[in-house]
Design an enzyme around this catalytic site. Sequence first.
Site, PDB file in Angstrom:
ATOM      1  N   HIS A  92      12.554 -19.381  12.008  1.00 38.91           N
ATOM      2  CA  HIS A  92      11.111 -19.630  12.150  1.00 38.91           C
ATOM      3  C   HIS A  92      10.350 -18.743  11.159  1.00 38.91           C
ATOM      4  CE1 HIS A  92       7.075 -19.670  13.816  1.00 38.91           C
ATOM      5  NE2 HIS A  92       7.417 -20.821  14.384  1.00 38.91           N
ATOM      6  N   GLU A 162       7.986 -27.039   9.048  1.00 39.02           N
ATOM      7  CA  GLU A 162       6.821 -26.318   9.558  1.00 39.02           C
ATOM      8  C   GLU A 162       6.104 -25.623   8.401  1.00 39.02           C
ATOM      9  OE1 GLU A 162       6.977 -25.316  13.988  1.00 39.02           O
ATOM     10  OE2 GLU A 162       7.829 -23.635  12.914  1.00 39.02           O
TER      11      GLU A 162
HETATM   12  P1  PGA Z   1       1.635 -23.982  16.496  1.00 35.38           P
HETATM   13  O1  PGA Z   1       3.046 -23.270  16.270  1.00 35.38           O
HETATM   14  O2  PGA Z   1       1.870 -25.255  17.222  1.00 35.38           O
HETATM   15  O3  PGA Z   1       0.846 -22.978  17.264  1.00 35.38           O
HETATM   16  O4  PGA Z   1       1.050 -24.225  15.127  1.00 35.38           O
HETATM   17  C1  PGA Z   1       4.153 -23.999  15.872  1.00 35.38           C
HETATM   18  C2  PGA Z   1       5.296 -23.052  15.602  1.00 35.38           C
HETATM   19  O5  PGA Z   1       5.045 -21.924  15.155  1.00 35.38           O
HETATM   20  O6  PGA Z   1       6.464 -23.417  15.835  1.00 35.38           O
END
Ligand code: PGA
Length: 249
Positions: A92, A162
């Site tokens: 992540h 992401e």
């Molecule tokens: P968010 O986070 O939905 O708050 O943007 C997603 C993540 O960090 O996996």
Amino acid sequence: MAKPIIVANWKNFPHSLPEARALLKSLSKKKALFAKTGFFIAPPAPYLELVSQSFARPASQDLPMETQAPQTGALSPEILKSFGVRLAILGHSERRALGESSQEVADKVKASLKAGITPLVCVGERSRDADGEYFSALEEQIIGSLAGLSKKEAEKIMVAYEPVWAIGKSAGEAIEPQDLSEALLFVKKVLSDRFGRKSAEKVPLLYGGSVEPRNARALLESGVSGFLVGHASLNAKAFQGIVEALFEK
Ligand code: PGA
């Protein structure tokens, strides 16, 4: 169509066990709705038992690299598995920001597969530039985070795209559906070039970054297999709203 995969990434929230319990209780009122998805919650480790006894499947937010040595502060795949964990978020951006390298992510992916836990590998550019140079950084991150995987192993992973710039904002600042389609095509191409088309096609691609009720449906229609949901997963109403939006007629 396969069920959309929904992974709640609780990060370091809620702040207490009673709050976690209350959140699960609210979510469970829509159990039947969540059952239409492949539903996971990745809570802080002390809440794993609670999640494992709920209607959601527990997931881990990280995994240690493979080691037999004692490691203060670490959790082992065996401990996680004993709570029913079969999915782990790896790489992540918030962990990469703490210094986790793509090579370390790749080692964790290997350890995860060896332990029988599906790795959900997060990738995404920090920012975008008009010339599209971020694509090469993204490619490097994907290749690096999956280093050393065979085709057969690659077929057992999931990838979450992401973009870092879209995390923790609001739907209005998240990615636009057409930009998401383009990014997904790119990720698929990188996976195909590296592992071959047949194996790449087996990898579910999730999206994460400010998924909220008002953008969830359009983002799903961009061709993702599901979502990794951060802040909205901590608010029962918003989270249910996301899943409801996916099934709206
Ligand atoms: P968010 O986070 O939905 O708050 O943007 C997603 C993540 O960090 O996996």
